[in-house]
Design a protein around this motif. Structure first.
Motif, PDB file in Angstrom:
ATOM      1  N   UNK C 214       0.845  -1.197   0.000  1.00 42.43           N
ATOM      2  CA  UNK C 214       0.000   0.000   0.000  1.00 42.43           C
ATOM      3  C   UNK C 214       0.880   1.248   0.000  1.00 42.43           C
ATOM      4  N   UNK C 215       0.258   2.408  -0.376  1.00 45.50           N
ATOM      5  CA  UNK C 215       1.054   3.636  -0.483  1.00 45.50           C
ATOM      6  C   UNK C 215       1.418   4.208   0.879  1.00 45.50           C
ATOM      7  N   UNK C 216       0.778   3.759   1.940  1.00 45.60           N
ATOM      8  CA  UNK C 216       1.099   4.332   3.245  1.00 45.60           C
ATOM      9  C   UNK C 216       2.133   3.495   3.978  1.00 45.60           C
ATOM     10  N   UNK C 217       2.810   2.581   3.298  1.00 46.29           N
ATOM     11  CA  UNK C 217       3.851   1.777   3.927  1.00 46.29           C
ATOM     12  C   UNK C 217       5.186   2.231   3.368  1.00 46.29           C
ATOM     13  N   UNK C 218       6.080   2.579   4.269  1.00 49.07           N
ATOM     14  CA  UNK C 218       7.393   3.029   3.811  1.00 49.07           C
ATOM     15  C   UNK C 218       8.181   1.853   3.273  1.00 49.07           C
ATOM     16  N   UNK C 219       8.857   2.065   2.148  1.00 46.71           N
ATOM     17  CA  UNK C 219       9.719   1.041   1.602  1.00 46.71           C
ATOM     18  C   UNK C 219      10.953   0.850   2.465  1.00 46.71           C
ATOM     19  N   UNK C 220      11.503  -0.356   2.452  1.00 47.47           N
ATOM     20  CA  UNK C 220      12.657  -0.644   3.316  1.00 47.47           C
ATOM     21  C   UNK C 220      13.945  -0.460   2.537  1.00 47.47           C
ATOM     22  N   UNK C 221      14.907   0.073   3.228  1.00 49.80           N
ATOM     23  CA  UNK C 221      16.241   0.201   2.652  1.00 49.80           C
ATOM     24  C   UNK C 221      16.955  -1.149   2.805  1.00 49.80           C
ATOM     25  N   UNK C 239       0.749  12.117   9.440  1.00 46.01           N
ATOM     26  CA  UNK C 239       1.179  11.090  10.395  1.00 46.01           C
ATOM     27  C   UNK C 239       0.513   9.769  10.114  1.00 46.01           C
ATOM     28  N   UNK C 240       0.218   9.515   8.869  1.00 45.05           N
ATOM     29  CA  UNK C 240      -0.509   8.288   8.550  1.00 45.05           C
ATOM     30  C   UNK C 240       0.378   7.247   7.881  1.00 45.05           C
ATOM     31  N   UNK C 241       1.664   7.311   8.177  1.00 48.05           N
ATOM     32  CA  UNK C 241       2.585   6.329   7.618  1.00 48.05           C
ATOM     33  C   UNK C 241       2.555   5.080   8.496  1.00 48.05           C
ATOM     34  N   UNK C 242       2.285   3.969   7.852  1.00 53.66           N
ATOM     35  CA  UNK C 242       2.314   2.731   8.652  1.00 53.66           C
ATOM     36  C   UNK C 242       3.701   2.133   8.570  1.00 53.66           C
ATOM     37  N   UNK C 243       4.066   1.469   9.598  1.00 52.59           N
ATOM     38  CA  UNK C 243       5.427   0.956   9.665  1.00 52.59           C
ATOM     39  C   UNK C 243       5.390  -0.537   9.942  1.00 52.59           C
ATOM     40  N   UNK C 244       5.922  -1.324   9.030  1.00 55.19           N
ATOM     41  CA  UNK C 244       5.934  -2.776   9.260  1.00 55.19           C
ATOM     42  C   UNK C 244       7.362  -3.265   9.384  1.00 55.19           C
ATOM     43  N   UNK C 245       8.297  -2.326   9.399  1.00 57.72           N
ATOM     44  CA  UNK C 245       9.688  -2.764   9.356  1.00 57.72           C
ATOM     45  C   UNK C 245      10.158  -3.313  10.698  1.00 57.72           C
ATOM     46  N   UNK C 246       9.426  -3.020  11.742  1.00 56.81           N
ATOM     47  CA  UNK C 246       9.929  -3.428  13.056  1.00 56.81           C
ATOM     48  C   UNK C 246      10.106  -4.939  13.147  1.00 56.81           C
ATOM     49  N   UNK C 247       9.152  -5.707  12.587  1.00 55.35           N
ATOM     50  CA  UNK C 247       9.278  -7.178  12.635  1.00 55.35           C
ATOM     51  C   UNK C 247      10.563  -7.608  11.959  1.00 55.35           C
ATOM     52  N   UNK C 248      10.771  -7.094  10.744  1.00 51.46           N
ATOM     53  CA  UNK C 248      11.968  -7.486  10.010  1.00 51.46           C
ATOM     54  C   UNK C 248      13.224  -7.127  10.786  1.00 51.46           C
ATOM     55  N   UNK C 249      13.216  -5.955  11.357  1.00 52.49           N
ATOM     56  CA  UNK C 249      14.396  -5.517  12.101  1.00 52.49           C
ATOM     57  C   UNK C 249      14.628  -6.407  13.310  1.00 52.49           C
ATOM     58  N   UNK C 250      13.541  -6.765  13.992  1.00 51.92           N
ATOM     59  CA  UNK C 250      13.679  -7.633  15.164  1.00 51.92           C
ATOM     60  C   UNK C 250      14.277  -8.979  14.737  1.00 51.92           C
ATOM     61  N   UNK C 251      13.767  -9.502  13.616  1.00 53.34           N
ATOM     62  CA  UNK C 251      14.318 -10.766  13.121  1.00 53.34           C
ATOM     63  C   UNK C 251      15.810 -10.643  12.875  1.00 53.34           C
ATOM     64  N   UNK C 252      16.163  -9.555  12.211  1.00 58.83           N
ATOM     65  CA  UNK C 252      17.572  -9.342  11.879  1.00 58.83           C
ATOM     66  C   UNK C 252      18.420  -9.278  13.137  1.00 58.83           C
ATOM     67  N   UNK C 253      17.893  -8.541  14.138  1.00 60.21           N
ATOM     68  CA  UNK C 253      18.635  -8.364  15.384  1.00 60.21           C
ATOM     69  C   UNK C 253      18.840  -9.701  16.079  1.00 60.21           C
ATOM     70  N   UNK C 254      17.769 -10.530  16.089  1.00 63.87           N
ATOM     71  CA  UNK C 254      17.861 -11.836  16.732  1.00 63.87           C
ATOM     72  C   UNK C 254      18.909 -12.706  16.020  1.00 63.87           C
ATOM     73  N   UNK C 255      18.914 -12.627  14.705  1.00 66.03           N
ATOM     74  CA  UNK C 255      19.880 -13.400  13.916  1.00 66.03           C
ATOM     75  C   UNK C 255      21.296 -13.001  14.284  1.00 66.03           C
TER      76      UNK C 255
END
Lengths: 631, 99, 274
Positions: C214-221, C239-255
């Protein structure tokens, strides 16, 4: 003729203005101009005097109304003059002696580059002094009084490059202020009591006023007189005033200005007559000063300071006589005039001696000068004989009358005052003989100074000796002219009243006693200073001598009481000011500041906070309205 | 039921509106609360009209509505222009008047 | 009609008052308590409709209709427009930022309310004349109002008319933005971009993440962090940007942590072996 009165003052005033504003262009002719204008004033004075003599004794007073000075409803002060016999006497003395001293100063100040300014100051003094004696009201008199104070300040400090002269000028000015406060309070009291300042109404209604008020006015006037005439307790400035040029000492601090106090008291005779307590204080002050000055005069080695002590003492005689009431006023003025002649002559002689001795003032470094300065010796000698009251000379007539009047006061007071005046006469003879012997007799005691210059005593130029000779004539003959046939008494009687005093012992006995004590004084001095060589370095001397050398500790007393006390007082006031006054002020400011700082937080810029206050305010208003309804 | 209850209701609504003005930061909501207060006043006017048996109270309420409409127009325009320049509709952000 | 003149209302009106009154109060409370402005507006509209009913019940028929048409229909819709303009989904934080404001507001509100109630209670408000006679005088409520407005209150009426005109002109002035310069062409904009030297190519596209295009999701670098640039500025401002990157980042951090732990253990064993 009345219109000439303003010219009397105007001539020297013009001279002062021209000389002081004229600048260096007048340096070459300034002294001639100053002398000329003083002489003009004298000539006008003589003309008025001649005119006055032509009138009946009771009709001699002249008035001139120049203009209205402060024309306010209920507060009238005029520039107006009154010339009666008393003022006339002073006018002639001031302008006459003044002119002679102007002439003398031409020679004396010859090498001073600021001579023009000096003559300007002298003219200013003459003008102010004439204003003082010619004023027809106390306010104008006060103006002249302050004017002579200013001129005196300027002339004492004329050599302002000398710190001692500058300090002496300041001291004279400050001590005179104390007296001036007395005069201003007296004038204020007069205004509240009589509603006017003019001599006529004040003095006429003096008899109908309460004695308490009159005593207060009298004491305040006496305070003023003490300041100006160097009477105890305001005498300390006169000795230091000798720092000024010698003609100044002769003119201001011997012949004229210091007698202003006597003039003031005699002029206010009606007030003092109605206030016996004030009169008593006047005589006490006079008696104390008489002895005080004489004792100081005995111990001084500085010739001018010895003469200054003598001046103080002689004015003490005058004040004492003025305090005696109608039996003494005339003799106070008579002594004042004769004293003006011989003391001016003595001072000019002293100046002449200093002129020949490289400005050395220590009599212990003189000796045997009669061979070198015969004219000075002769004139000084005649003045000396006059002041000690040698029979036939002027001092004899005037002083003898004062002593008689003192005895005639009557009662214990009379005896005490008579004894004091007799004692004073003896001491006068002693210290004047001492001055005479140390200066003109004995061996020469001068030595080369540190540069190897030995003084070469020489007779002074004509411009200096001629005035001395003229004054010597006055010293010799004035007393006789005044005294024989009661001429002076008849002259002044319409102004000052006169009662013939009857001493408890015969007049002849008083005169004999006076001559006797004079001889004793001379003899003692001769034994001490004529028979034995005078030491060049002063011996340590007795306790009294040492105290007298320090002016009987008057400065120490003033310092201990007024300076130290004043310092402590101001320090404590400063402390109170800092802690209490500033504390309250700063505390208030800090409190307001702190409160404002807190209140300011209410002003936080948030609209909603303001809305809360509005809303709360509305609620309070409604509550108030309801409460008012309920009530 | 006494019709005076309408007045109590009006007072209650007015107070709620006032408190809303005080506690909300969003300028639009604040404005709504002001409108609520105006409406509460109108209710009171209408009740007074009924109480006194004449129509003047209704006239006043009518004028109140007109003025409120004008006020809303201007007020909302102000809010919009403030939002445009400051990107915020919070009344707390407009606090430049403080020291 | 006769009920309107009575000291007490009819039972029907009483019932209506208590029910709708409760609704009005609840609506008002919701207006000030809802976090989203749009909800507040809707609640306020509800309250206003209830008030319109009360106007009608009080005999103010004209005002009741005006209330619905003008207030609820026009003004509240204007509010909603502005709410949409400013950001419909942006919820206000109800956390108070000014110290003591809420307490003061509560205290003042309570005190004010108590005072109003006390004032009304103390007033002698027992006599109700009723509007029957007044409404009937000119043949009806609307006629009665018209007679008053165009006679007694005609000046006030004219002045409010002027006020309305002024207000609309003022609103236009406030919201209108004068374009003082020529709009730049695309060519000029492109040249400016080249001159400034940043973002020469078009901005990156949003929503590269498989599940969220969707257009309200920021693309990931490449490192997993979201890039704000990918979302259009309007949404960013709202302020309507949704953020789904936290899951990915958490996964990365755990790895990373797991690998670090393993490497650390290996090293320790190595050191122990020596």
């Amino acid at each position: 003729m009345e219109n000439l009165i303003a010219l009397l003052i105007g001539a020297p005033l013009l001279g002062a203005a021209v000389l002081l504003c004229g600048g260096r262009r007048l340096d070459r002719a300034g002294h001639w101009l100053g002398t000329l204008l003083a002489a003009v004033s004298f000539v006008i004075g003589l003309a008025l005097f001649a005119d006055m003599l032509g009138k009946a004794a009771d009709d001699r007073a002249m008035h001139q109304h120049l203009f209205s000075w402060i024309p306010v409803e209920g507060f009238q002060a005029d520039i107006a003059f009154q010339l009666d016999q008393l003022s006339m006497t002073f006018v002639l003395l001031i302008t006459g002696v003044g002119t002679l001293i102007h002439v003398y100063s031409i020679g004396y100040m010859e090498h001073d580059e600021r001579r023009r300014r000096f003559f300007g100051y002298l003219n200013l003094f003459v003008a102010a002094m004439l204003l003082l004696v010619l004023a027809d009201n106390y306010l104008l008199l006060y103006f002249g009084w302050e004017g002579v104070g200013l001129a005196s300040y300027l002339l004492i400090g004329f050599w302002q490059h000398k710190p001692s002269a500058a300090t002496a000028a300041k001291k004279a000015f400050l001590v005179n202020r104390v007296g001036d406060i007395g005069l201003s309070i007296a004038i204020m009291l007069m205004f509240t009591t009589f509603g006017t300042f003019a001599f006529g109404p004040v003095l006429e209604s003096a008899g109908e006023t309460g004695e308490g008020t009159l005593t207060a006015i009298g004491l305040m006037l006496l305070l003023a007189a003490c300041g100006k005439s160097a009477q105890v307790p305001l005498q300390s400035w006169l000795g230091d005033a000798m720092e000024g040029p010698t003609p100044v000492s002769a003119l201001i601090h011997a012949a004229t200005m210091v007698t202003a106090g006597v003039y003031l008291i005699v002029r206010s005779a009606d007030i003092f007559n109605a206030a016996p307590d004030a009169q008593l204080v006047v005589t006490i002050v006079g008696a104390v000063t008489l002895l005080f000055g004489a004792i100081v005069g005995c111990a001084k080695d500085d010739i001018k300071k010895a003469l200054a002590g003598s001046t103080m003492s002689q004015i003490g005689y005058m004040i004492l006589a003025a305090g005696l009431g109608p039996i003494g006023y005339v003799f106070a003025i008579m002594h004042l005039v004769t004293h003006g002649f011989f003391k001016a002559g003595l001072f000019l002689g002293a100046g002449s001696v200093m002129h020949g001795m490289n400005d050395e003032v220590d009599m212990r470094k003189y000796g045997g000068l009669r061979k070198y300065m015969p004219v000075t010796f002769a004139t000084f000698g005649l003045g000396y004989l006059a002041i000690i009251g040698f029979p036939g000379l002027s001092g004899f007539f005037s002083k003898d009358k004062i002593i008689e009047a003192a005895f005639a006061k009557g009662g214990t007071e009379g005896w005490i005052l008579g004894a004091v005046t007799l004692l004073g006469a003896a001491i006068t003879a002693y210290y004047m003989t001492r001055v005479m012997l140390m200066t003109f007799f004995g061996e020469k005691r001068w030595q080369p100074d540190e540069h190897g210059h030995e003084p070469h005593p020489h007779e002074s130029p004509k411009s200096m000796t001629v005035p001395m000779i003229l004054l010597a004539f006055g010293s010799v003959f004035a007393g006789g002219i005044f005294g024989i046939g009661d001429r002076f008494v008849n002259w002044l009687k319409p102004v000052t009243d006169y009662e013939h005093g009857h001493p408890p012992i015969s007049a002849m006995a008083v005169t004999s006693a006076t001559v006797a004590v004079m001889v004793i004084g001379v003899g003692l001095a001769y034994l001490q200073y004529g028979r034995r060589p005078v030491p060049v370095v002063a011996p340590r001397g007795s306790l009294l001598t040492r105290a007298a050398r320090r002016d009987l500790l008057q400065d120490d007393f003033n310092h201990a009481v007024f300076v130290t006390g004043g310092t402590h007082l101001t320090r404590s006031l400063v402390y109170v000011d800092h802690s209490l006054v500033d504390g309250v002020v700063n505390g208030t400011a800090a409190g307001v500041g702190g409160l404002s700082g807190r209140l300011r937080k209410l002003q936080n810029g948030h609209v909603r906070s303001y809305a809360v206050s509005m809303f709360g305010g509305t609620a309070v208003l409604i509550a108030a309205t309801l409460l008012m309804r309920a009530v | 039921m006494n019709p005076v209850n309408y007045l109590y209701l009006a007072a209650l609504l007015f107070t709620i509106g006032a408190v809303g003005v005080l506690i909300r930061r969003n300028a639009i909501v604040v404005f709504m609360c002001v409108e609520l207060m105006l409406n509460a006043c109108n209710l009171a006017f209408v009740t007074f009209s009924r109480m006194h048996g004449n129509l003047d109270g209704q006239i006043i309420a009518f004028f109140t509505m007109v003025v409120a409409a004008a006020e809303v127009v201007v007020g909302l325009a102000i809010i919009v222009s403030v939002f445009r320049s400051r990107h915020s509709a919070s009344v707390d952000d407009a606090s430049l008047m403080k020291l | 009609m006769s009920a309107l003149a009575a000291y007490a209302t009819s039972t029907g009106e009483a019932f209506q008052f208590w029910v709708l009154g409760t609704v009005a109060v609840v609506g008002a409370l919701c207006t000030i308590l809802m976090r989203k402005a749009v909800h507040s507006a809707l609640c306020l509209a509800g309250t206003m409709i209830v008030l319109a009913v009360f106007y009608l019940a009080n005999g103010a028929y004209f005002l009741g209709i005006v209330q619905i048409v003008v207030y609820t229909g026009a003004i509240m819709m204007l509010f909603l427009f502005v709410v949409m303009l400013v950001g419909v989904t942006a919820a206000d934080s109800l956390k108070e930022t000014i110290k003591g404001q809420r307490w003061w507001a509560a205290a003042c509100g309570l005190g004010f309310g108590v005072l109003l109630f006390a004032g009304i209670g103390n007033a002698a408000l027992t006599e109700f004349a009723g509007l029957g006679a007044a409404n009937a005088a000119h043949g009806g409520n609307v006629e009665g109002l018209a007679a008053l407005i165009f006679t007694k209150y005609v000046f006030a009426f004219e002045i409010t008319g002027a006020l309305l005109i002024t207000a609309s002109v003022g609103a236009m002035l406030l919201t209108h933005r004068e374009r003082t310069e020529r709009a730049r062409t695309q060519r000029e904009l492109a040249e400016q971009r080249v001159r400034e030297g940043k973002h020469l190519p078009p901005l990156p596209a949003p929503g590269v993440y498989a599940r969220h295009n969707a257009v309200d999701i920021a693309g990931l670098l490449p490192d997993g962090t979201p890039s704000e640039l990918t979302v259009i500025s309007t949404l960013r401002k709202r302020g309507q940007v949704r953020d789904v990157s936290t899951e990915a980042l958490a996964d990365l951090k755990a790895l990373e942590q797991r690998s670090a732990e393993r490497l650390g253990r290996d090293r320790e064993e190595e050191e122990a072996g020596r």
